[in-house]
Design a protein around this motif. Structure first.
Motif, mmCIF file in Angstrom:
data_model
loop_
_atom_site.group_PDB
_atom_site.id
_atom_site.type_symbol
_atom_site.label_atom_id
_atom_site.label_comp_id
_atom_site.label_asym_id
_atom_site.label_seq_id
_atom_site.Cartn_x
_atom_site.Cartn_y
_atom_site.Cartn_z
ATOM 1 N N UNK A 98 7.338 -37.840 -18.322
ATOM 2 C CA UNK A 98 5.950 -37.987 -18.717
ATOM 3 C C UNK A 98 5.515 -39.434 -18.554
ATOM 4 N N UNK A 99 4.332 -39.629 -18.031
ATOM 5 C CA UNK A 99 3.832 -40.963 -17.743
ATOM 6 C C UNK A 99 3.429 -41.731 -18.995
ATOM 7 N N UNK A 100 2.875 -41.056 -19.964
ATOM 8 C CA UNK A 100 2.525 -41.694 -21.228
ATOM 9 C C UNK A 100 3.064 -40.828 -22.356
ATOM 10 N N UNK A 101 3.273 -41.427 -23.489
ATOM 11 C CA UNK A 101 3.736 -40.695 -24.658
ATOM 12 C C UNK A 101 2.542 -39.991 -25.283
ATOM 13 N N UNK A 102 2.366 -38.726 -24.933
ATOM 14 C CA UNK A 102 1.198 -37.974 -25.386
ATOM 15 C C UNK A 102 1.168 -37.879 -26.911
ATOM 16 N N UNK A 103 2.328 -37.755 -27.533
ATOM 17 C CA UNK A 103 2.380 -37.686 -28.987
ATOM 18 C C UNK A 103 1.853 -38.943 -29.657
ATOM 19 N N UNK A 104 2.016 -40.078 -29.004
ATOM 20 C CA UNK A 104 1.546 -41.347 -29.569
ATOM 21 C C UNK A 104 0.024 -41.466 -29.529
ATOM 22 N N UNK A 105 -0.640 -40.621 -28.744
ATOM 23 C CA UNK A 105 -2.103 -40.682 -28.675
ATOM 24 C C UNK A 105 -2.740 -40.419 -30.032
ATOM 25 N N UNK A 106 -2.077 -39.618 -30.867
ATOM 26 C CA UNK A 106 -2.615 -39.316 -32.197
ATOM 27 C C UNK A 106 -2.902 -40.587 -32.991
ATOM 28 N N UNK A 107 -2.154 -41.656 -32.733
ATOM 29 C CA UNK A 107 -2.337 -42.883 -33.507
ATOM 30 C C UNK A 107 -3.658 -43.586 -33.188
ATOM 31 N N UNK A 125 -4.593 -51.054 -21.662
ATOM 32 C CA UNK A 125 -3.198 -51.501 -21.773
ATOM 33 C C UNK A 125 -2.232 -50.388 -21.354
ATOM 34 N N UNK A 126 -2.554 -49.136 -21.703
ATOM 35 C CA UNK A 126 -1.719 -48.019 -21.232
ATOM 36 C C UNK A 126 -1.705 -47.973 -19.706
ATOM 37 N N UNK A 127 -2.873 -48.182 -19.095
ATOM 38 C CA UNK A 127 -2.951 -48.227 -17.636
ATOM 39 C C UNK A 127 -2.122 -49.362 -17.062
ATOM 40 N N UNK A 128 -2.179 -50.532 -17.700
ATOM 41 C CA UNK A 128 -1.366 -51.664 -17.249
ATOM 42 C C UNK A 128 0.124 -51.325 -17.322
ATOM 43 N N UNK A 129 0.519 -50.626 -18.378
ATOM 44 C CA UNK A 129 1.919 -50.221 -18.530
ATOM 45 C C UNK A 129 2.335 -49.284 -17.402
ATOM 46 N N UNK A 130 1.451 -48.349 -17.057
ATOM 47 C CA UNK A 130 1.746 -47.445 -15.945
ATOM 48 C C UNK A 130 1.904 -48.233 -14.644
ATOM 49 N N UNK A 131 0.980 -49.147 -14.390
ATOM 50 C CA UNK A 131 1.053 -49.941 -13.162
ATOM 51 C C UNK A 131 2.331 -50.772 -13.125
ATOM 52 N N UNK A 132 2.725 -51.342 -14.268
ATOM 53 C CA UNK A 132 3.964 -52.114 -14.335
ATOM 54 C C UNK A 132 5.188 -51.249 -14.025
#
Length: 175
Positions: A22-31, A92-99
């Protein structure tokens, strides 16, 4: 929400077969939100196989495209329940993906006339994408939507499917 769903459907219509984390932690989106997601879709494993088999007879091309997916995850939150720092956090999530090697496929920045933002990232391996992540906000509909597709996405299949259904107006995707 209409354009968010269009982006999600385009993303879902584009896939074949390869495992990807998974590209992002979907569960963390709740925060990021004070309310629970108003839409949650979690397709993986046997649920994805059920979808493939249920569509195989009537839509064999679609079934083939989704037959190798490892996961499709969708979340839609009430945008009003997000903190003021949501857009910078998504940046910042996008930057993490690009990194991590992901490429920006599409970035739409909202303005006063057309508020809302869209980010689409792909993990490009040359011939195919090995994952796709969509993040979008729509203040007019009070939605923040996230779509994560794990698996191999063949751009040629997207073209074939979109032409079969009358083509896709890319001008409408970002609106």
């Amino acid at each position: 929400m209409t354009r968010l769903l269009l982006v999600a459907l385009l993303a879902l219509a584009a896939t074949t077969a390869h495992a990807q984390t998974t590209s992002i932690d979907v569960g963390a989106l709740d925060t990021y939100f004070q309310e629970e997601a108003k839409v949650e879709v979690n397709l993986k494993g046997s649920l994805l196989r059920l979808l493939v088999e249920a569509s195989r007879e009537d839509e064999p091309e679609f079934a083939e495209m989704i037959s190798g997916l490892t996961a499709v995850t969708v979340r839609v939150y009430p945008l009003a329940s997000a903190g003021n720092d949501l857009i910078p956090e998504l940046g910042r999530l996008g930057d993490t993906l690009e990194d991590a090697g992901w490429s920006t496929l599409l970035r739409v920045r909202g303005d006063d006339e057309d508020p809302g933002d869209v980010w689409i990232y792909v993990l490009d391996d040359g011939e195919v994408f090995n994952g796709l992540t969509v993040m979008a906000t729509d203040p007019e509909e009070d939605d923040a939507a996230f779509v994560v597709i794990d698996g191999q996405i063949d751009p040629a299949q997207i073209g074939r499917l979109s032409s079969r259904f009358g083509g896709v107006d890319l001008n409408e995707v970002g609106q």
